[in-house]
Design an enzyme around this catalytic site. Structure first.
Site, PDB file in Angstrom:
ATOM      1  N   VAL A  37       0.915  -1.181   0.031  1.00 17.03           N
ATOM      2  CA  VAL A  37       0.010   0.030   0.136  1.00 17.03           C
ATOM      3  C   VAL A  37       0.887   1.306   0.078  1.00 17.03           C
ATOM      4  O   VAL A  37       0.577   2.260  -0.935  1.00 17.03           O
ATOM      5  CB  VAL A  37      -0.915  -0.021   1.191  1.00 17.03           C
ATOM      6  CG1 VAL A  37      -1.827   1.313   1.244  1.00 17.03           C
ATOM      7  CG2 VAL A  37      -1.876  -0.968   1.054  1.00 17.03           C
ATOM      8  N   ALA A  58      10.514  -2.883   8.168  1.00 16.74           N
ATOM      9  CA  ALA A  58      11.120  -3.354   6.996  1.00 16.74           C
ATOM     10  C   ALA A  58      10.267  -2.823   5.590  1.00 16.74           C
ATOM     11  O   ALA A  58       9.014  -2.301   6.075  1.00 16.74           O
ATOM     12  CB  ALA A  58      10.578  -4.955   6.970  1.00 16.74           C
ATOM     13  N   PRO A 183       6.311   5.394 -35.303  1.00 14.30           N
ATOM     14  CA  PRO A 183       6.411   4.895 -36.695  1.00 14.30           C
ATOM     15  C   PRO A 183       5.600   4.705 -37.532  1.00 14.30           C
ATOM     16  O   PRO A 183       5.656   4.120 -38.762  1.00 14.30           O
ATOM     17  CB  PRO A 183       6.844   3.475 -36.058  1.00 14.30           C
ATOM     18  CG  PRO A 183       6.216   3.199 -34.818  1.00 14.30           C
ATOM     19  CD  PRO A 183       6.038   4.553 -33.946  1.00 14.30           C
ATOM     20  N   ASP A 206       4.757  15.914 -41.472  1.00 16.82           N
ATOM     21  CA  ASP A 206       5.714  15.254 -42.318  1.00 16.82           C
ATOM     22  C   ASP A 206       4.746  14.344 -43.030  1.00 16.82           C
ATOM     23  O   ASP A 206       3.712  13.685 -42.622  1.00 16.82           O
ATOM     24  CB  ASP A 206       6.760  14.395 -41.751  1.00 16.82           C
ATOM     25  CG  ASP A 206       7.753  15.327 -41.549  1.00 16.82           C
ATOM     26  OD1 ASP A 206       7.987  16.592 -42.133  1.00 16.82           O
ATOM     27  OD2 ASP A 206       8.985  15.090 -40.763  1.00 16.82           O
ATOM     28  N   LYS A 228       4.325  19.964 -49.135  1.00 17.14           N
ATOM     29  CA  LYS A 228       3.907  20.761 -50.364  1.00 17.14           C
ATOM     30  C   LYS A 228       3.870  22.358 -50.004  1.00 17.14           C
ATOM     31  O   LYS A 228       3.325  23.129 -50.548  1.00 17.14           O
ATOM     32  CB  LYS A 228       2.311  20.599 -50.603  1.00 17.14           C
ATOM     33  CG  LYS A 228       1.861  19.166 -50.929  1.00 17.14           C
ATOM     34  CD  LYS A 228       0.543  18.884 -50.887  1.00 17.14           C
ATOM     35  CE  LYS A 228       0.095  17.327 -51.428  1.00 17.14           C
ATOM     36  NZ  LYS A 228      -1.384  17.166 -51.852  1.00 17.14           N
ATOM     37  N   GLY A 259       7.241  11.826 -38.167  1.00 15.24           N
ATOM     38  CA  GLY A 259       7.368  10.481 -38.160  1.00 15.24           C
ATOM     39  C   GLY A 259       8.425  10.278 -37.208  1.00 15.24           C
ATOM     40  O   GLY A 259       9.515  10.892 -37.076  1.00 15.24           O
ATOM     41  N   GLY A 260       8.369   9.152 -36.516  1.00 13.84           N
ATOM     42  CA  GLY A 260       9.345   8.556 -35.429  1.00 13.84           C
ATOM     43  C   GLY A 260       9.841   9.514 -34.376  1.00 13.84           C
ATOM     44  O   GLY A 260       8.771  10.126 -33.540  1.00 13.84           O
ATOM     45  N   ASP A 261      10.810   9.900 -34.352  1.00 11.88           N
ATOM     46  CA  ASP A 261      11.631  10.864 -33.168  1.00 11.88           C
ATOM     47  C   ASP A 261      12.065  12.098 -33.959  1.00 11.88           C
ATOM     48  O   ASP A 261      12.965  11.980 -34.933  1.00 11.88           O
ATOM     49  CB  ASP A 261      12.562   9.995 -32.389  1.00 11.88           C
ATOM     50  CG  ASP A 261      13.152  11.092 -31.433  1.00 11.88           C
ATOM     51  OD1 ASP A 261      12.429  11.284 -30.108  1.00 11.88           O
ATOM     52  OD2 ASP A 261      14.101  12.009 -31.564  1.00 11.88           O
ATOM     53  N   MET A 342      16.056   5.125 -44.389  1.00 14.70           N
ATOM     54  CA  MET A 342      15.981   5.856 -45.650  1.00 14.70           C
ATOM     55  C   MET A 342      17.077   5.371 -46.441  1.00 14.70           C
ATOM     56  O   MET A 342      17.819   5.769 -47.231  1.00 14.70           O
ATOM     57  CB  MET A 342      16.259   7.257 -45.417  1.00 14.70           C
ATOM     58  CG  MET A 342      15.431   7.985 -44.598  1.00 14.70           C
ATOM     59  SD  MET A 342      15.906   9.664 -44.047  1.00 14.70           S
ATOM     60  CE  MET A 342      17.217   9.177 -43.027  1.00 14.70           C
ATOM     61  N   GLY A 371       6.277  -0.561 -41.441  1.00 17.01           N
ATOM     62  CA  GLY A 371       6.135  -1.054 -40.452  1.00 17.01           C
ATOM     63  C   GLY A 371       5.219  -0.348 -39.177  1.00 17.01           C
ATOM     64  O   GLY A 371       5.078   0.930 -39.319  1.00 17.01           O
TER      65      GLY A 371
END
Length: 412
Positions: A37, A58, A183, A206, A228, A259-261, A342, A371
């Protein structure tokens, strides 16, 4: 006539607590008991900045680690009368009813609010089921801990995914957030990233950012496709930087959804520097990098005990013999996993370069296209055959290429 449903905790029926948020920073809080707890309750007390004194002969290993880290003071002994002196709040969490009653009695004498894990009706304070979202704390008190937790979870989940409408004044103001979208699977964006996205006035996205997330945005949010943006006399990245800055300077909160990091081959560093140079405040939200998550989604761990002690992530956008900054000879001499991003167009040249510098042509290779999405596709080859295999199979970006023995881990 149907009999009323019994209250799940009859001892608390008819008790109406007065909800209040305690500001405990720098104030003495005493916790009696070091079991499960206490282990669950201590992190919130630590986060509050309280001066925590834990009294217990303890503790669990997790609680002991909190003491070792200096997050609380552990008094390795049983409770004794007088332990609540100068205390603002007490939490009793032992499995000894006599000790719990004695602590409650001292708390009553000293007018210290006291929470008891064993008997809520004998306490002077209840610990709510609490959760956090976007700077808000949600606390639920029902008298039934399980019911409180279920309500808490539903409310917080609704706030986070937008299914529970809760319009609020946004104190965030103008600025830019560089958000890693993960991803591809929209469920793999971080909670913070999704929260900031829901708060955006403008989203600059992106091509690899999770598209499903854009469909959930309110109609007033301006969505700009970064691919664009008219470049004019600017290079592509300069045009994106200028777009972020101009909207932020116009008083908008801008999310740059990647995308990604943002910092793993995402040019997040360039956008950060451009905004800071223009005096625009920036928040960076890390994302789940495709270099790790896409192999995992295809059943490939980039490291495995006894097989590899390292993995290397390389941009294949520029191949060997071009402007590449990669030391391909050194890479070929490594024994760990290589993850190429890439690199679809350059994989034949990269593979030939690695083999020329000594990497075994029989090394297993996996190519994972799209992926973590519904279109995910994996093909397997060797370093000697991957170039031709990618061409024959018609593999297109985005794809992650994994080179190393971990590729065959499910077959070993």
């Amino acid at each position: 006539m149907t009999a009323p449903t019994p209250h799940p905790h009859p001892s608390t029926q008819g008790i109406t607590p007065y909800p209040v948020g305690l500001l405990l920073s720098g104030r003495r809080v005493v916790v009696i008991g070091g079991g499960q707890v206490a282990q669950r309750r201590l992190p919130a007390l630590i986060a509050s900045g309280a001066e925590i004194h834990l009294i217990s002969p303890a503790t669990t290993p997790a609680v002991s680690a909190m003491a070792d880290a200096g997050e609380l003071t552990w008094h390795r002994r049983p409770y004794a009368d007088g332990d609540l002196a100068d205390t603002w709040y007490a939490l009793v969490a032992t499995d000894d009813p006599d000790v719990n009653t004695a602590v409650s009695a001292e708390a009553e004498r000293l007018r210290v609010f006291c929470s008891r894990s064993d008997d809520a009706s004998a306490a002077t304070a209840w610990t709510p089921a609490s959760g956090h979202d976007s700077g808000a704390t949600v606390a639920v008190l029902t008298g039934d801990p399980r019911h409180s937790a279920a309500l808490r979870d539903s409310i917080v989940a609704g706030l986070r995914d937008g299914s529970l409408a809760a319009r609020q004044y946004r104190a965030r103001g103008a600025g830019v957030a560089l958000v890693g979208g993960g991803p591809g699977d929209p469920d793999l964006i971080t909670v913070r990233g999704r929260r900031l996205l829901a708060d955006a006035d403008v989203v600059v996205a992106d091509r690899l950012a999770p598209r499903e997330l854009l469909a959930e945005l309110p109609p007033h949010v301006e969505v700009i496709d970064a691919s664009k943006i008219p470049y004019g006399r600017y290079m592509a990245q300069e045009a994106i930087n200028r777009t972020l800055i101009e909207h932020a300077e116009a008083g908008k909160f801008v999310v740059r959804l990647k995308g990604g990091d943002p910092y793993v081959f995402g040019r997040g560093g360039e956008e950060l520097l451009a905004c800071l140079e223009a005096g625009v405040p920036v928040t960076v939200v890390p994302g789940i990098s495709s270099s790790i998550s896409v192999p995992a989604a295809a059943g490939i761990p980039v490291t495995h005990r006894g097989l590899t002690h390292e993995f290397t992530v390389i941009s294949g956008h520029v191949g060997p013999g071009e402007r590449s900054l990669t030391n391909w000879q050194a890479v070929a001499g490594m024994t760990g996993t290589l993850v190429l991003l890439m690199a679809v167009d350059k994989i034949a040249a990269i593979a030939a370069e690695l083999i020329a510098h000594g990497r075994d042509g029989a090394t297993p290779v996996a190519v994972v296209q799209e992926g973590t999405t519904a279109a995910q596709r994996r093909i397997d080859a060797t370093l000697a055959t991957v170039g031709e295999t990618v061409r024959a199979e018609g593999i297109k970006p985005p794809a992650v290429i994994v080179i190393g023995d971990v590729v065959d881990i499910l077959g070993t």
